[in-house]
Design an enzyme around this catalytic site. Structure first.
Site, PDB file in Angstrom:
ATOM      1  N   LYS A 270       3.053 -15.347   1.864  1.00  0.00           N
ATOM      2  CA  LYS A 270       3.210 -16.021   0.568  1.00  0.00           C
ATOM      3  C   LYS A 270       4.698 -16.317   0.431  1.00  0.00           C
ATOM      4  O   LYS A 270       5.360 -15.915  -0.529  1.00  0.00           O
ATOM      5  CB  LYS A 270       2.673 -15.106  -0.554  1.00  0.00           C
ATOM      6  CG  LYS A 270       2.569 -15.764  -1.911  1.00  0.00           C
ATOM      7  CD  LYS A 270       1.445 -16.797  -2.027  1.00  0.00           C
ATOM      8  CE  LYS A 270       1.505 -17.510  -3.358  1.00  0.00           C
ATOM      9  NZ  LYS A 270       0.534 -18.614  -3.466  1.00  0.00           N
TER      10      LYS A 270
ATOM     11  N   ASP B 275     -12.315  -8.897   4.543  1.00  0.00           N
ATOM     12  CA  ASP B 275     -13.629  -8.849   3.889  1.00  0.00           C
ATOM     13  C   ASP B 275     -14.246 -10.247   3.824  1.00  0.00           C
ATOM     14  O   ASP B 275     -15.446 -10.416   4.038  1.00  0.00           O
ATOM     15  CB  ASP B 275     -13.516  -8.288   2.458  1.00  0.00           C
ATOM     16  CG  ASP B 275     -13.754  -6.780   2.403  1.00  0.00           C
ATOM     17  OD1 ASP B 275     -13.467  -6.100   3.413  1.00  0.00           O
ATOM     18  OD2 ASP B 275     -14.212  -6.279   1.358  1.00  0.00           O
TER      19      ASP B 275
ATOM     20  N   ASP C 120      -3.243 -18.049  -0.036  1.00  0.00           N
ATOM     21  CA  ASP C 120      -4.288 -18.689  -0.851  1.00  0.00           C
ATOM     22  C   ASP C 120      -4.994 -19.779  -0.047  1.00  0.00           C
ATOM     23  O   ASP C 120      -6.219 -19.887  -0.039  1.00  0.00           O
ATOM     24  CB  ASP C 120      -3.711 -19.232  -2.176  1.00  0.00           C
ATOM     25  CG  ASP C 120      -2.445 -20.057  -2.003  1.00  0.00           C
ATOM     26  OD1 ASP C 120      -1.873 -20.087  -0.887  1.00  0.00           O
ATOM     27  OD2 ASP C 120      -2.012 -20.685  -2.991  1.00  0.00           O
TER      28      ASP C 120
ATOM     29  N   TYR D 123       0.826  -1.214   0.000  1.00  0.00           N
ATOM     30  CA  TYR D 123       0.000   0.000   0.000  1.00  0.00           C
ATOM     31  C   TYR D 123       0.862   1.266   0.000  1.00  0.00           C
ATOM     32  O   TYR D 123       0.429   2.304  -0.478  1.00  0.00           O
ATOM     33  CB  TYR D 123      -0.898   0.037   1.246  1.00  0.00           C
ATOM     34  CG  TYR D 123      -2.249  -0.592   1.075  1.00  0.00           C
ATOM     35  CD1 TYR D 123      -2.381  -1.895   0.595  1.00  0.00           C
ATOM     36  CD2 TYR D 123      -3.408   0.107   1.402  1.00  0.00           C
ATOM     37  CE1 TYR D 123      -3.628  -2.472   0.462  1.00  0.00           C
ATOM     38  CE2 TYR D 123      -4.653  -0.467   1.271  1.00  0.00           C
ATOM     39  CZ  TYR D 123      -4.765  -1.754   0.809  1.00  0.00           C
ATOM     40  OH  TYR D 123      -5.999  -2.313   0.682  1.00  0.00           O
TER      41      TYR D 123
ATOM     42  N   ASP E  12      -6.392  -6.832   4.035  1.00  0.00           N
ATOM     43  CA  ASP E  12      -7.546  -6.154   3.430  1.00  0.00           C
ATOM     44  C   ASP E  12      -8.493  -7.190   2.831  1.00  0.00           C
ATOM     45  O   ASP E  12      -9.707  -7.163   3.067  1.00  0.00           O
ATOM     46  CB  ASP E  12      -7.047  -5.197   2.334  1.00  0.00           C
ATOM     47  CG  ASP E  12      -8.177  -4.478   1.631  1.00  0.00           C
ATOM     48  OD1 ASP E  12      -9.094  -4.002   2.322  1.00  0.00           O
ATOM     49  OD2 ASP E  12      -8.149  -4.398   0.387  1.00  0.00           O
TER      50      ASP E  12
HETATM   51  C1  IPM Z   1     -10.381  -1.046   4.199  1.00  0.00           C
HETATM   52  C2  IPM Z   1     -10.661  -0.399   2.863  1.00  0.00           C
HETATM   53  C3  IPM Z   1      -9.501   0.536   2.520  1.00  0.00           C
HETATM   54  C4  IPM Z   1      -8.252  -0.307   2.442  1.00  0.00           C
HETATM   55  C5  IPM Z   1      -9.721   1.369   1.256  1.00  0.00           C
HETATM   56  C6  IPM Z   1     -11.003   2.170   1.297  1.00  0.00           C
HETATM   57  C7  IPM Z   1      -8.549   2.267   0.971  1.00  0.00           C
HETATM   58  O1  IPM Z   1     -10.872  -1.370   1.898  1.00  0.00           O
HETATM   59  O2  IPM Z   1     -10.266  -0.319   5.199  1.00  0.00           O
HETATM   60  O3  IPM Z   1     -10.307  -2.275   4.257  1.00  0.00           O
HETATM   61  O4  IPM Z   1      -7.951  -0.877   1.387  1.00  0.00           O
HETATM   62  O5  IPM Z   1      -7.530  -0.390   3.439  1.00  0.00           O
HETATM   63 MG    MG Z   2     -10.949  -3.346   2.663  1.00  0.00          MG
END
Ligand code: IPM
Ligand code: MG
Length: 357
Positions: free
Chosen positions: A192, A252, A224, A141, A248
């Protein structure tokens, strides 16, 4: 003693959900005499519209002077065509890195009341309680060099740099070992290392630190496989630690195990325990302004803030209990709604938590 909280509502559903979290914080503050005070600032598209940039230096400084920050979400299609450097997301990255918030804690807990809302079978997710510790201020990032360049043959090439120094790995590893000590003593480090040198080093550092935490069982897993295991048998995990980008993605995935990403809070902490608290979900522009967003992730983020940065765990416990109570009452926003439950709006959900308090 009063404590100052910087409120950064942001964009999309951000303002709606933050309003409910503030109502809950105000109710808790009144009831338990916490002496919370709020300041408001701009971030993301809201800041771009006023100042032409997603987070001003003044706003960053003001946030750093508060005792904690509560953030909604940033981003929306109306800002997607702007230059990369001034997109809403840059505001988020700037506050994370500007305040040194390297330790991102993302707990994924399945509330038993929501077992039916998960896309996985109830027996796979029931009792799920995992914590993802994501490194937040380094890795790909932030790595330099980065950009899009034109090669000699005229073709364009995009490039990013995946870097971690030993000290960056060590501090996030220590956060994760310590978190595991307070939980069930299991830490899975995700990398990885079969392909990427940076994560070979990551693995080495984790292994070097492990003897200092004899009460924690450390294991390693390729990313993975970790993605697969999260949807195959998520309850094998207690604490997971990983870099910025893998974290990240995996967070999710972990969010959906719990029924909805609308339930997931997060804390981003620096060395001194100062923190920024935000829901894991984004600004959801498609449902913004309709009053149907789930405010619980933000309300639970506010509870994390009370616990980790403001030393008010009694209030945190009370808010978390209030959330469980409204779920027991069968109240559900659209994202977690299942048959037989009562569908409520953002404001109704917030008000229910306030009265449960
Ligand atoms: C998160 C979001 C952010 C990230 C984005 C909005 C920049 O997806 O907080 O997980 O990638 O960190
Ligand atoms: Mg995110």
């Amino acid at each position: 003693m009063t404590k100052k909280v910087m409120i950064l509502p942001g964009d999309g559903i951000g303002p709606e959900i933050v309003e409910q979290a503030m109502a809950v914080l105000e109710a808790a503050s009144g009831k338990l005499n916490l002496g919370l005070r709020f300041e408001r600032g701009l971030i993301g598209g809201a800041s771009i519209d006023t100042h032409g940039e997603p987070l001003t230096d003044a706003a960053l400084e003001a946030a750093g002077e508060c005792d904690a920050v509560l953030l909604g979400a940033v981003g929306g299609p109306q800002w997607d065509t702007l230059a990369r450097e001034i997109r809403p997301e840059k505001g988020l990255l700037k506050i994370r890195s500007g305040l040194g918030l390297y330790a991102n804690l993302r707990p994924a807990i399945l509330y038993p009341q929501l077992a039916d809302a998960s896309s996985l079978k109830p027996e796979v997710v029931s009792g799920l309680d995992i914590l993802i510790v994501r490194e937040l201020t380094g890795g790909i990032y932030f790595g330099e060099p980065r950009g899009i360049r034109t090669l000699e043959n005229g073709e364009r090439q995009g490039f990013n740099t995946y870097v971690y120094s030993e000290s960056e790995i060590e501090r996030i590893a220590r956060s994760a070992f310590e978190a595991a000590q307070k939980r069930n003593g299991k830490l899975c480090s995700v990398d990885k290392a079969n392909v990427l040198e940076v994560t070979v080093l990551w693995r080495e550092v984790l292994d070097r630190l492990a003897p200092e935490y004899p009460d924690v069982a450390l294991s390693h897993m390729y990313v993975d496989n970790a993605a697969m295991q999260l949807v195959r048998a998520p309850k094998q995990f207690d604490v997971m630690v990983t870099g910025n980008m893998f974290g990240d993605i995996l967070s999710d995935a972990a969010a959906m195990l719990t029924g909805s990403i609308g339930m997931l809070p997060s804390a981003s902490l620096n060395e001194s325990g100062f923190g920024l608290y935000e829901p894991c979900h984004g600004s959801a522009p498609d449902i913004a302004g309709q009053g149907i967003a789930n405010p619980l992730a933000t309300i639970l983020s506010a509870a994390m803030m009370l616990r980790y940065s403001l030393d008010m765990s009694e209030a945190a416990v009370a808010i978390e209990a209030a959330v469980r109570k409204v779920l027991d009452q069968g109240l559900r926003t659209a994202d977690i709604h299942t048959e037989g439950c009562q569908k409520v709006s953002t404001a109704e959900m917030g008000a229910a938590v306030v009265s449960a308090l």
